[in-house]
Motif scaffolding. Structure first.
Motif, mmCIF file in Angstrom:
data_model
loop_
_atom_site.group_PDB
_atom_site.id
_atom_site.type_symbol
_atom_site.label_atom_id
_atom_site.label_comp_id
_atom_site.label_asym_id
_atom_site.label_seq_id
_atom_site.Cartn_x
_atom_site.Cartn_y
_atom_site.Cartn_z
ATOM 1 N N PRO A 59 17.386 0.344 13.009
ATOM 2 C CA PRO A 59 18.230 0.542 14.200
ATOM 3 C C PRO A 59 19.710 0.377 13.866
ATOM 4 O O PRO A 59 20.082 -0.363 12.951
ATOM 5 N N LYS A 60 20.528 1.072 14.625
ATOM 6 C CA LYS A 60 21.973 0.913 14.480
ATOM 7 C C LYS A 60 22.431 -0.305 15.299
ATOM 8 O O LYS A 60 21.638 -0.903 16.016
ATOM 9 N N ASP A 61 23.666 -0.642 15.158
ATOM 10 C CA ASP A 61 24.190 -1.810 15.869
ATOM 11 C C ASP A 61 24.005 -1.652 17.375
ATOM 12 O O ASP A 61 24.400 -0.634 17.965
ATOM 13 N N GLY A 62 23.387 -2.646 17.984
ATOM 14 C CA GLY A 62 23.190 -2.629 19.430
ATOM 15 C C GLY A 62 21.925 -1.946 19.885
ATOM 16 O O GLY A 62 21.582 -2.023 21.069
ATOM 17 N N GLU A 63 21.211 -1.272 19.005
ATOM 18 C CA GLU A 63 19.985 -0.575 19.387
ATOM 19 C C GLU A 63 18.769 -1.493 19.232
ATOM 20 O O GLU A 63 18.773 -2.447 18.459
ATOM 21 N N VAL A 64 17.736 -1.167 19.984
ATOM 22 C CA VAL A 64 16.490 -1.926 19.903
ATOM 23 C C VAL A 64 15.718 -1.499 18.659
ATOM 24 O O VAL A 64 15.620 -0.307 18.350
ATOM 25 N N ASP A 65 15.200 -2.470 17.951
ATOM 26 C CA ASP A 65 14.423 -2.168 16.743
ATOM 27 C C ASP A 65 13.035 -1.674 17.154
ATOM 28 O O ASP A 65 12.215 -2.430 17.682
ATOM 29 N N LYS A 66 12.783 -0.387 16.944
ATOM 30 C CA LYS A 66 11.512 0.214 17.316
ATOM 31 C C LYS A 66 10.611 0.447 16.103
ATOM 32 O O LYS A 66 9.613 1.158 16.194
ATOM 33 N N ARG A 67 10.973 -0.155 14.989
ATOM 34 C CA ARG A 67 10.139 0.014 13.795
ATOM 35 C C ARG A 67 8.815 -0.730 13.960
ATOM 36 O O ARG A 67 8.715 -1.710 14.679
ATOM 37 N N VAL A 68 7.809 -0.236 13.275
ATOM 38 C CA VAL A 68 6.466 -0.813 13.354
ATOM 39 C C VAL A 68 5.981 -1.096 11.945
ATOM 40 O O VAL A 68 6.133 -0.254 11.050
ATOM 41 N N GLN A 69 5.420 -2.273 11.755
ATOM 42 C CA GLN A 69 4.839 -2.615 10.460
ATOM 43 C C GLN A 69 3.329 -2.390 10.508
ATOM 44 O O GLN A 69 2.657 -2.840 11.444
ATOM 45 N N VAL A 70 2.820 -1.696 9.506
ATOM 46 C CA VAL A 70 1.395 -1.365 9.438
ATOM 47 C C VAL A 70 0.835 -1.886 8.121
ATOM 48 O O VAL A 70 1.417 -1.650 7.057
ATOM 49 N N MET A 71 -0.280 -2.598 8.198
ATOM 50 C CA MET A 71 -0.965 -3.041 6.986
ATOM 51 C C MET A 71 -2.152 -2.127 6.736
ATOM 52 O O MET A 71 -2.985 -1.914 7.627
ATOM 53 N N CYS A 72 -2.231 -1.581 5.533
ATOM 54 C CA CYS A 72 -3.295 -0.646 5.171
ATOM 55 C C CYS A 72 -4.145 -1.234 4.043
ATOM 56 O O CYS A 72 -3.619 -1.872 3.136
ATOM 57 N N ARG A 73 -5.431 -1.012 4.134
ATOM 58 C CA ARG A 73 -6.333 -1.404 3.056
ATOM 59 C C ARG A 73 -6.659 -0.170 2.225
ATOM 60 O O ARG A 73 -7.221 0.800 2.726
ATOM 61 N N GLY A 74 -6.288 -0.201 0.967
ATOM 62 C CA GLY A 74 -6.566 0.899 0.063
ATOM 63 C C GLY A 74 -7.571 0.491 -0.992
ATOM 64 O O GLY A 74 -7.815 -0.701 -1.220
ATOM 65 N N GLU A 75 -8.168 1.472 -1.647
ATOM 66 C CA GLU A 75 -9.164 1.209 -2.682
ATOM 67 C C GLU A 75 -8.656 1.687 -4.036
ATOM 68 O O GLU A 75 -7.985 2.714 -4.132
ATOM 69 N N VAL A 76 -8.991 0.932 -5.076
ATOM 70 C CA VAL A 76 -8.706 1.314 -6.457
ATOM 71 C C VAL A 76 -10.022 1.301 -7.213
ATOM 72 O O VAL A 76 -10.768 0.314 -7.157
ATOM 73 N N ASP A 77 -10.320 2.394 -7.911
ATOM 74 C CA ASP A 77 -11.617 2.527 -8.573
ATOM 75 C C ASP A 77 -11.618 2.001 -10.000
ATOM 76 O O ASP A 77 -12.669 1.643 -10.528
ATOM 77 N N GLY A 78 -10.467 1.986 -10.655
ATOM 78 C CA GLY A 78 -10.448 1.551 -12.038
ATOM 79 C C GLY A 78 -9.036 1.339 -12.542
ATOM 80 O O GLY A 78 -8.052 1.572 -11.836
ATOM 81 N N VAL A 79 -8.952 0.877 -13.774
ATOM 82 C CA VAL A 79 -7.676 0.601 -14.440
ATOM 83 C C VAL A 79 -7.719 1.200 -15.831
ATOM 84 O O VAL A 79 -8.748 1.132 -16.515
ATOM 85 N N MET A 80 -6.635 1.809 -16.241
ATOM 86 C CA MET A 80 -6.532 2.314 -17.614
ATOM 87 C C MET A 80 -5.169 1.951 -18.179
ATOM 88 O O MET A 80 -4.226 1.651 -17.430
ATOM 89 N N LYS A 81 -5.063 1.950 -19.474
ATOM 90 C CA LYS A 81 -3.833 1.584 -20.141
ATOM 91 C C LYS A 81 -2.886 2.784 -20.224
ATOM 92 O O LYS A 81 -3.304 3.899 -20.518
ATOM 93 N N GLY A 82 -1.596 2.509 -19.980
ATOM 94 C CA GLY A 82 -0.583 3.543 -20.086
ATOM 95 C C GLY A 82 0.009 3.604 -21.482
ATOM 96 O O GLY A 82 -0.449 2.926 -22.415
ATOM 97 N N LYS A 83 1.063 4.386 -21.640
ATOM 98 C CA LYS A 83 1.692 4.566 -22.953
ATOM 99 C C LYS A 83 2.323 3.272 -23.449
ATOM 100 O O LYS A 83 2.408 3.040 -24.654
ATOM 101 N N GLN A 84 2.802 2.444 -22.537
ATOM 102 C CA GLN A 84 3.414 1.166 -22.899
ATOM 103 C C GLN A 84 2.418 0.014 -22.792
ATOM 104 O O GLN A 84 2.809 -1.140 -22.661
ATOM 105 N N ASP A 85 1.131 0.344 -22.832
ATOM 106 C CA ASP A 85 0.053 -0.639 -22.744
ATOM 107 C C ASP A 85 0.059 -1.377 -21.397
ATOM 108 O O ASP A 85 -0.422 -2.493 -21.286
ATOM 109 N N GLU A 86 0.601 -0.713 -20.374
ATOM 110 C CA GLU A 86 0.596 -1.301 -19.041
ATOM 111 C C GLU A 86 -0.676 -0.872 -18.300
ATOM 112 O O GLU A 86 -1.306 0.137 -18.645
#
Length: 245
Positions: A59-86
């Motif tokens: 919101p700009k100065d003086g305006e009402v904050d109309k933002r909404v926070q949403v929590m999402c549950r996501g799924e991850v199936d696996g992990v693999m190593k990247g080029k930097q071993d991350e």
């Protein structure tokens, strides 16, 4: 269609487990068992990631904050190593081929290696919603990569045995650009629905897409709608008093 849907679901579940390494030590998180596990049944081992997103502009100065926070549950199936071993989080999905002679499509066994782009383009044409949904799921989970598997029946009339013909890795954000998926518009649609629901009185509602039109409809329903029906000792359903809503 129902049997084809079951087959596609089975293929996705099987593929997501077949491509994982059985020799590497699994990466464990705080909770060793999934939130949907029961003593009698354990679902496919996936990691659930909970992430918070803020919808709307600051919101700009003086305006009402109309933002909404949403929590999402996501799924991850696996992990693999990247080029930097991350560690790179990945989501695993399987595209399945029906008999190309019946559908007039491309024979994956003959064209997958030389014309993989054409095969994927055909899938986008026939299943654009499914691929867009997969891409958004990967982005919501914060996955670094999507791994697509191309799975075909071992024999055209055998719906129980399949073969993995090939795989492809792609970054969700890059894939979203390729398929012209407007992520900002997706968030905008969700924000509009959230704002609409927040303006309603407390109650129970059902959001449904009109089967014949590109319209979403929000219905007000009784508080006990979809509740399980109690059965008396004689095996019959208990009669409930009629109420006006």
């Amino acid at each position: 269609p129902f049997k084809l849907m079951q087959e596609a679901t089975y293929i996705n579940q099987a593929f997501s487990q077949q491509v994982l390494s059985k020799t590497e030590k699994p990466i464990e998180f705080a909770e060793p068992r999934g939130p949907f596990s029961t003593p009698d049944e354990t679902p496919a081992p996936v990691s659930y990631r909970y992430r918070t997103f803020t919808l709307g502009k600051a919101p700009k100065d003086g305006e009402v904050d109309k933002r909404v926070q949403v929590m999402c549950r996501g799924e991850v199936d696996g992990v693999m190593k990247g080029k930097q071993d991350e560690d790179l989080f990945i989501r695993l999905y399987a595209l399945n081929e029906l008999d190309s002679k019946l559908t007039g499509g491309i024979d994956w066994r003959q064209k997958l290696d030389s014309q993989r782009g054409a095969v994927l383009a055909t899938e986008l044409k026939n299943n654009s919603n499914k691929l867009a949904k997969w891409t958004l799921q990967a982005m919501l989970a914060g996955a670094d990569l999507m791994k697509l598997g191309y799975v075909s029946r071992a024999h055209a009339k055998d719906n129980l045995n399949h073969r993995i013909l090939g795989t492809q890795q792609i970054k969700p954000k890059e894939f979203a650009t390729q398929i012209n998926l407007n992520v900002a518009n997706s968030w905008g649609v969700l924000k509009t629905i959230v704002d609409l629901c927040l303006g309603l009185e407390e109650g129970k509602f059902l959001l449904m897409k009109d089967p014949n039109k590109d319209v979403l409809r929000l219905y007000s329903i009784p508080p006990d709608a979809f509740d399980p029906v109690e059965v008396d000792e004689e095996g019959g359903e208990e009669q409930e008093e009629d109420e006006d809503y």
